[in-house]
Design an enzyme around this catalytic site. Sequence first.
Site, PDB file in Angstrom:
ATOM      1  N   LYS A  34       0.824  -1.224  -0.061  1.00 24.54           N
ATOM      2  CA  LYS A  34       0.221  -0.230   0.085  1.00 24.54           C
ATOM      3  C   LYS A  34       0.751   1.560   0.247  1.00 24.54           C
ATOM      4  CE  LYS A  34       0.558   1.340   4.353  1.00 24.54           C
ATOM      5  NZ  LYS A  34       1.216   2.669   4.532  1.00 24.54           N
ATOM      6  N   ASP A 172      -3.064  -2.357   9.250  1.00 25.17           N
ATOM      7  CA  ASP A 172      -2.057  -2.643   8.064  1.00 25.17           C
ATOM      8  C   ASP A 172      -2.969  -3.718   7.812  1.00 25.17           C
ATOM      9  OD1 ASP A 172      -1.199   0.308   7.914  1.00 25.17           O
ATOM     10  OD2 ASP A 172       0.355   0.185   7.248  1.00 25.17           O
TER      11      ASP A 172
END
Length: 334
Positions: A34, A172
């Site tokens: 990401k 995350d």
Amino acid sequence: MESAGTARNGSFEALSEPLWQPEPRRVKVRAPGKINAFFQVGPLRSDGYHAVASTYLAVSRYEEVAATARSGTLPTDITVSVSSASSLTPEQLASIPLDGSNLVVKAALLVADIAEKPCGLHLEITKHVPIAGGMGGGSADAAATLVACDALWHTGLSREELAQLGSELGADVPFALMGGAAVGLGIGDELTAALAPTPLHWVLVPAEFGLSTPVVYGTLDTLREAGGIQADEPVQVEAGVLAALRAGDAQALAPWLHNDLQTAAENLAPSLTAVLAQGTALGALAAIVSGSGPTLAFLAADTAHAQDLAAALGDRGHRAWPVEGPVHGAHIIL
């Protein structure tokens, strides 16, 4: 805020696609890294955390985890290896722990606690996301392992249930399961899917070194204190970021790129400043440190622009990877 599905405290709406296959003995799962297109950080809290307001984008730089059933039982009969197909340097790969401290082992054991008949397990990781690079590579590994073990052991967990398990491993991990684009509040664990129907194009430039996320946050606190800066508690992502993502408009997104951690990352690694300036001079619409760094993300206008920019950065001695995002979250590929 327009959204397509809402998540709070690591809980997501279940997706419709199946997460397991009949009688698998080996399952391979891919999960994305990401970048953060927007990252605002609040003051240090009494619990040692910082509140954030972030926009996460899953990008087409993937980790892969292959889970293979073997004889034995858990938690003792579990092994980990790193694939020779990994694209990171040998020095970086050598730093990966192959014991119980690796998130893939922790993820497998979480699923094993639920599975009726968990067997021995070998986990092979193929690394393409920088280590300690601000792209959530370890979290992607954990997300891939959750999906792989769910399929291997027929636990039949929904995405929502896997995300709840993943939240125990880090903020995350649920996003790596979810993929796409999302707004993260709280400590990053309060996720809301954001509309981003058209992929945007980026060039990533990894560093030959990593940065510790706690050290980067601590440096930000120190710099703020030294400068007499009083940070506000973030409550939302700037509307302009979400509007640009919704429109798929790179030109509109460029002025909104922001990362409070960037100053701290550049303070710890001054060489990043010159590379950021170089990428902008070569035509990037905007440049930003991804998360806690040191990976740099350069926004491009389209696919051709990203390829040209990557080539130009490569000519100047930088590894440069054209990517697009958002992309799907963790999914079975074999």
